[in-house]
Each structure stands twice: as C-alpha cells, then as structure tokens.
Design a protein around this motif. Structure first.
Motif, PDB file in Angstrom:
ATOM      1  N   GLN A 177       2.083  -3.660 -12.676  1.00 19.93           N
ATOM      2  CA  GLN A 177       3.462  -3.355 -13.055  1.00 19.93           C
ATOM      3  C   GLN A 177       3.587  -1.848 -13.273  1.00 19.93           C
ATOM      4  OE1 GLN A 177       1.766  -5.510 -15.408  1.00 19.93           O
ATOM      5  NE2 GLN A 177       2.279  -7.413 -14.364  1.00 19.93           N
ATOM      6  N   TRP A 178       4.674  -1.286 -12.754  1.00 11.48           N
ATOM      7  CA  TRP A 178       4.939   0.129 -12.997  1.00 11.48           C
ATOM      8  C   TRP A 178       6.430   0.413 -12.814  1.00 11.48           C
ATOM      9  CZ3 TRP A 178       3.066  -1.649  -8.366  1.00 11.48           C
ATOM     10  CH2 TRP A 178       3.745  -1.270  -7.220  1.00 11.48           C
ATOM     11  N   ILE A 179       6.835   1.589 -13.287  1.00 11.37           N
ATOM     12  CA  ILE A 179       8.214   2.041 -13.150  1.00 11.37           C
ATOM     13  C   ILE A 179       8.270   3.041 -11.996  1.00 11.37           C
ATOM     14  CG2 ILE A 179      10.160   3.181 -14.266  1.00 11.37           C
ATOM     15  CD1 ILE A 179       9.473   0.529 -15.533  1.00 11.37           C
ATOM     16  N   ASP A 180       9.146   2.772 -11.020  1.00 13.33           N
ATOM     17  CA  ASP A 180       9.217   3.672  -9.865  1.00 13.33           C
ATOM     18  C   ASP A 180      10.118   4.868 -10.162  1.00 13.33           C
ATOM     19  OD1 ASP A 180      11.817   2.754  -9.696  1.00 13.33           O
ATOM     20  OD2 ASP A 180      11.469   1.477  -7.953  1.00 13.33           O
ATOM     21  N   ASP A 181      10.320   5.717  -9.142  1.00 12.34           N
ATOM     22  CA  ASP A 181      11.103   6.939  -9.338  1.00 12.34           C
ATOM     23  C   ASP A 181      12.584   6.667  -9.583  1.00 12.34           C
ATOM     24  OD1 ASP A 181      11.601   5.974  -6.850  1.00 12.34           O
ATOM     25  OD2 ASP A 181      11.235   7.837  -5.774  1.00 12.34           O
ATOM     26  N   LYS A 182      13.046   5.428  -9.319  1.00  8.42           N
ATOM     27  CA  LYS A 182      14.425   5.047  -9.605  1.00  8.42           C
ATOM     28  C   LYS A 182      14.546   4.298 -10.933  1.00  8.42           C
ATOM     29  CE  LYS A 182      15.616   4.670  -4.714  1.00  8.42           C
ATOM     30  NZ  LYS A 182      16.114   3.778  -3.622  1.00  8.42           N
ATOM     31  N   GLN A 207       8.563  -2.505 -11.080  1.00 11.52           N
ATOM     32  CA  GLN A 207       7.915  -3.134  -9.932  1.00 11.52           C
ATOM     33  C   GLN A 207       6.807  -4.058 -10.451  1.00 11.52           C
ATOM     34  OE1 GLN A 207       8.959  -2.776  -6.847  1.00 11.52           O
ATOM     35  NE2 GLN A 207      10.463  -1.172  -7.312  1.00 11.52           N
ATOM     36  N   ASN A 208       6.729  -5.247  -9.874  1.00  9.62           N
ATOM     37  CA  ASN A 208       5.758  -6.242 -10.317  1.00  9.62           C
ATOM     38  C   ASN A 208       5.147  -6.887  -9.083  1.00  9.62           C
ATOM     39  OD1 ASN A 208       4.591  -8.771 -11.205  1.00  9.62           O
ATOM     40  ND2 ASN A 208       5.651  -8.454 -13.134  1.00  9.62           N
ATOM     41  N   ILE A 209       3.856  -6.659  -8.859  1.00  6.61           N
ATOM     42  CA  ILE A 209       3.220  -7.138  -7.633  1.00  6.61           C
ATOM     43  C   ILE A 209       1.876  -7.782  -7.959  1.00  6.61           C
ATOM     44  CG2 ILE A 209       2.233  -6.462  -5.418  1.00  6.61           C
ATOM     45  CD1 ILE A 209       4.207  -4.187  -5.299  1.00  6.61           C
ATOM     46  N   LEU A 210       1.678  -8.990  -7.464  1.00  5.29           N
ATOM     47  CA  LEU A 210       0.376  -9.645  -7.567  1.00  5.29           C
ATOM     48  C   LEU A 210      -0.534  -9.047  -6.496  1.00  5.29           C
ATOM     49  CD1 LEU A 210      -1.533 -11.845  -8.636  1.00  5.29           C
ATOM     50  CD2 LEU A 210      -0.497 -13.418  -6.990  1.00  5.29           C
ATOM     51  N   LEU A 211      -1.501  -8.273  -6.930  1.00  8.92           N
ATOM     52  CA  LEU A 211      -2.390  -7.590  -5.987  1.00  8.92           C
ATOM     53  C   LEU A 211      -3.438  -8.516  -5.403  1.00  8.92           C
ATOM     54  CD1 LEU A 211      -3.012  -4.179  -7.789  1.00  8.92           C
ATOM     55  CD2 LEU A 211      -1.345  -4.713  -6.009  1.00  8.92           C
ATOM     56  N   ASN A 212      -3.941  -9.429  -6.242  1.00  6.14           N
ATOM     57  CA  ASN A 212      -5.022 -10.275  -5.765  1.00  6.14           C
ATOM     58  C   ASN A 212      -5.130 -11.530  -6.612  1.00  6.14           C
ATOM     59  OD1 ASN A 212      -7.681 -11.159  -4.727  1.00  6.14           O
ATOM     60  ND2 ASN A 212      -7.765  -9.099  -3.889  1.00  6.14           N
ATOM     61  N   ALA A 213      -5.458 -12.621  -5.971  1.00  5.86           N
ATOM     62  CA  ALA A 213      -5.799 -13.873  -6.652  1.00  5.86           C
ATOM     63  C   ALA A 213      -6.922 -14.486  -5.832  1.00  5.86           C
ATOM     64  CB  ALA A 213      -4.603 -14.816  -6.735  1.00  5.86           C
ATOM     65  N   GLN A 273       0.833  -1.207   0.000  1.00  7.27           N
ATOM     66  CA  GLN A 273       0.000   0.000   0.000  1.00  7.27           C
ATOM     67  C   GLN A 273       0.865   1.252   0.000  1.00  7.27           C
ATOM     68  OE1 GLN A 273      -3.780  -0.245   0.324  1.00  7.27           O
ATOM     69  NE2 GLN A 273      -3.216   1.580  -0.832  1.00  7.27           N
ATOM     70  N   GLU A 274       1.977   1.207   0.746  1.00  6.94           N
ATOM     71  CA  GLU A 274       2.895   2.348   0.766  1.00  6.94           C
ATOM     72  C   GLU A 274       3.535   2.558  -0.600  1.00  6.94           C
ATOM     73  OE1 GLU A 274       5.583   1.405   3.887  1.00  6.94           O
ATOM     74  OE2 GLU A 274       4.207   1.971   5.503  1.00  6.94           O
ATOM     75  N   LEU A 275       3.875   1.453  -1.277  1.00  8.55           N
ATOM     76  CA  LEU A 275       4.443   1.572  -2.615  1.00  8.55           C
ATOM     77  C   LEU A 275       3.427   2.145  -3.594  1.00  8.55           C
ATOM     78  CD1 LEU A 275       6.388  -1.828  -2.963  1.00  8.55           C
ATOM     79  CD2 LEU A 275       7.357   0.441  -2.544  1.00  8.55           C
ATOM     80  N   MET A 276       2.168   1.725  -3.432  1.00 10.79           N
ATOM     81  CA  MET A 276       1.132   2.154  -4.369  1.00 10.79           C
ATOM     82  C   MET A 276       0.714   3.604  -4.144  1.00 10.79           C
ATOM     83  SD  MET A 276       0.505  -0.590  -6.210  1.00 10.79           S
ATOM     84  CE  MET A 276      -1.100  -0.325  -6.935  1.00 10.79           C
ATOM     85  N   THR A 277       1.008   4.166  -2.973  1.00 11.34           N
ATOM     86  CA  THR A 277       0.594   5.538  -2.698  1.00 11.34           C
ATOM     87  C   THR A 277       1.653   6.560  -3.068  1.00 11.34           C
ATOM     88  OG1 THR A 277       1.387   5.264  -0.405  1.00 11.34           O
ATOM     89  CG2 THR A 277      -0.967   4.879  -0.832  1.00 11.34           C
ATOM     90  N   THR A 278       2.785   6.082  -3.611  1.00 10.68           N
ATOM     91  CA  THR A 278       3.807   7.016  -4.067  1.00 10.68           C
ATOM     92  C   THR A 278       3.339   7.698  -5.351  1.00 10.68           C
ATOM     93  OG1 THR A 278       4.920   5.210  -5.257  1.00 10.68           O
ATOM     94  CG2 THR A 278       5.678   5.682  -3.021  1.00 10.68           C
ATOM     95  N   ASP A 279       4.141   8.631  -5.831  1.00 16.92           N
ATOM     96  CA  ASP A 279       3.757   9.413  -7.012  1.00 16.92           C
ATOM     97  C   ASP A 279       3.914   8.578  -8.285  1.00 16.92           C
ATOM     98  OD1 ASP A 279       3.261  11.555  -5.381  1.00 16.92           O
ATOM     99  OD2 ASP A 279       5.309  12.328  -5.526  1.00 16.92           O
ATOM    100  N   ILE A 280       2.964   7.683  -8.496  1.00 18.76           N
ATOM    101  CA  ILE A 280       2.966   6.841  -9.696  1.00 18.76           C
ATOM    102  C   ILE A 280       2.043   7.474 -10.728  1.00 18.76           C
ATOM    103  CG2 ILE A 280       2.494   4.546 -10.622  1.00 18.76           C
ATOM    104  CD1 ILE A 280       2.853   3.448  -7.797  1.00 18.76           C
ATOM    105  N   ILE A 281       2.593   7.688 -11.918  1.00 19.37           N
ATOM    106  CA  ILE A 281       1.804   8.320 -12.971  1.00 19.37           C
ATOM    107  C   ILE A 281       0.839   7.330 -13.600  1.00 19.37           C
ATOM    108  CG2 ILE A 281       1.925   9.521 -15.194  1.00 19.37           C
ATOM    109  CD1 ILE A 281       4.674  10.545 -14.359  1.00 19.37           C
TER     110      ILE A 281
END
Length: 368
Positions: free
Chosen positions: A186-191, A195-201, A154-162
């Motif tokens: 999947q998204w590209i972070d500020d670095k 990032q690749n995260i399985l949110l739900n199954a 949740q902390e990763l998802m609340t960052t400034d992701i476009i």
C-alpha cells in the motif's frame, strides 16, 4: 452541373426541354417538374446523333468504382457472416482476452468456457468466433494476462514512491492443508490516491521458521525490485516466528490490531470454561441446522409460526471472535423458536437457563 450541358441549353419556350446546340433538336429532360429532370435523354441523343462529341463527353466522366469499393451483394455478405474468424485475427484475439479477464476478475473456473449456456451466449453474440478450450485459457491466456498485469504493476512500483507499507500473513484453508504466504503493498501516489496491490500469494512449504519466512519475503521484495529503504512498515500477526522473521530481515513491523484483539478476547473471555462450553454447544446447534435441510425447514416453519422472518443461524469462525459474537446473538434471537423446536425434535446440544442468562449478559449488551 453535368458536362453534357456543354452541348445543350434549356429551351426558352418550355424548360421541360433542352435544345441541342449541334443540331437544334428539342430533347425532353425526362419529367414535368424540375425535381424529376435528368440528363439521361440528353446523353442518349449525344450518343446516337453525335458520336464524336459523345466520345469527348465520356472522357470527362469519372471511371466507375472498382469492385472493392462497390456495395457487396447479399450473397457476399452472408458468406462473410458465415466465415469463422481466424484464431489469430485481431477480433478473435480481443474477444479471447476479454473472456480471460472475465474469468480472472470474477473468480470463474476455466471450465466455464465449456458450459453449454456460456457457449450458446458466445454463439449468439458473435457466431464467427470459435471459443478456445479451457486448456488454452489456462496454459496460454492466463500467463499472458499475468505478464501484462505484472508489467503494469512494475511500472507503478518504479515511480517516485518515497515509502511503501505492507501487510503479510500465512494462512490456509479449512479444506486444504496447503499453506500460503501473501504480501500486499500500500502506498500513496503522486495524486494522493491510495494504491493497494497484492504482490504475491505463494505456497509456503516446509516448516514455518523465522528463517524460512525471512527468505520468502526477501525473494518477493527482490522480484519486485523493492529496496529495504522504501519499506515503511509491515503489519503482521503476533506469532513469534513472524516477529522474529521481521527482526532478522531488519524490517520495521507492528502486530495486527485485529489479531491482537482476537488474542485478547480469547484470553479474557473465551478462555473461561463456562463461556467456552456455551460456544461449543452453540456450534453444535448451528451445525445441526446447517447440515440438515429437514431440520432447517422445521425451524423455518416455527419462525413463521412465531411471526418472525425466516432466518438462518450464524456460523462462527474460530479465528474471528466477532463471528462468535454474531453466532451467539443469532441463537439468543431464536431462543423461543429453539425452545419450541426442542419440544418436538432432538438437538445435539441445548443451553440451560443459566447459560442463556450468560449469553444475554455477556454478549447481547456488547455493541460492535
């Protein structure tokens, strides 16, 4: 320098002795070489001959350390080693958390904590640790780990992701009728790291209608507080219900290339009767050796006889066209061995000379 030297000085005649400034007595320093000298004799002289001065000297000596700071006895150490950790102690809690991570990361069953080998290992590593039951790991530790990981995600998802891209699919196991719907982000972070995260199954019950799929996807996005404006694209399969679910949800989507290729191969090649017959026979041959240890041992003996390394035949998966290619390729590689096997033993199916030629022409020349 010891405070006792206030009452003594080193003898000018022999440094092995000290002269008492109170009575001029000559006191041995306790050795013949400087490294053996001590003040024990001087303190004893002061105590027996000059008690008043000895009392003043004692006031300058630091008090001995308390029992808590002293070196523990051997019995105390052994008693401490034998004593079990309390279940809520920091050390026990840390070990339990690591065991839970081991179960989760390595896909281990909860029953592993009841296996005798694992219990012996833990007993050897830390005898003071009491291993909890499998129910404790399932009912307490797993939910706690899930909450911890969820908070981190949740902390990763609340960052400034476009923008965030997703992949989704509905799938089920061959041995279970349960359907699952998964959503991966999947998204590209500020670095500039992917990032690749399985949110739900989650289990997908009921009819697989477009409305039901759309409602489930909306529920997952709402759970993670992901706005539609951040959804860049969703990769899905070619099923009409999935495509319509994206359309109804007003989410951009594209079909999966691998699934599209699977459909193209099935439509263009595997839909031909001659090829489908070959694939059907190939599956029967591979299945025969897969389910019969005796048949496989005979095949292995023939492989060695022909100077070939022992190798199992490749089983295919109907929804993975490349696995069908590998199955037919493995059969073609073992053509001579299979011919020798048929001479002495029975198979549930065999390929004719014409079918072997089709296998060679259709698959052996394909490069994946």
């Amino acid at each position: 320098m010891s405070a006792v030297w206030k009452y003594f000085k080193v003898s000018d005649k022999d440094p092995k002795f000290a002269i008492c400034s109170l009575c001029s007595a000559e006191i041995s320093r306790g050795g013949t070489v400087p490294r053996h000298f001590s003040t024990t004799g001087l303190i004893h002289h002061l105590k027996t001959r000059h008690p008043v001065q000895h009392s003043d000297y004692k006031k300058t000596v630091p008090l001995p350390k308390s029992d808590s700071g002293s070196t523990p006895s051997v019995a105390t150490v052994f008693e401490k080693v034998k004593k079990k950790f309390a279940s809520d102690s920091p050390k026990a809690r840390a070990i339990t958390d690591k065991i839970m991570e081991f179960i989760a990361l390595d896909d281990q069953p909860f029953s592993v904590v009841e296996d005798i080998g694992f219990r012996r290992l833990m007993q050897h590593i830390e005898p003071r640790y009491s291993l909890p039951s499998r129910r404790y790991f399932a009912d307490t530790c797993l939910p706690e780990l899930f909450c911890s990981v969820r908070k981190h995600v949740q902390e990763l998802m609340t960052t400034d992701i476009i923008a965030i891209s997703f992949t989704t699919d509905i799938w089920s196991s061959d041995v279970s009728p349960t359907s699952m719907l998964s959503l991966t982000a999947q998204w590209i972070d500020d670095k500039f790291q992917l990032q690749n995260i399985l949110l739900n199954a989650r289990e997908f019950v009921g009819s697989h209608t477009a409305a039901a799929i759309a409602d489930t996807l909306k529920s997952i996005l709402d759970t993670w507080h992901i706005e539609k404006s951040k959804v860049h694209l969703i990769v899905r399969d070619n099923a009409r219900n999935m495509a319509k679910a994206m359309e109804d949800s007003e989410l951009k989507s594209i079909p999966c290339m691998a699934h599209t290729l699977q459909l193209a191969v099935n439509e263009g090649l595997l839909s031909q009767r001659t090829i489908s017959d070959i694939v059907s026979k190939g599956r029967k041959i591979v299945g025969h050796f897969k389910h019969s240890p005796l048949a496989y041992s005979r095949l292995q003996a023939l492989q060695i006889q022909f100077g070939m390394p022992p190798k199992r035949l490749q089983q295919d998966v109907a929804t993975r066209w490349n696995s069908t290619y590998y199955m037919l390729q493995s059969l073609f590689e073992q053509k001579r061995v299979l011919a020798a096997y048929i001479a002495d033993y029975e198979l549930p199916a065999t390929l004719s000379a014409h079918q072997w030629m089709l296998v060679e022409n259709s698959f052996s020349s394909i490069s994946i």
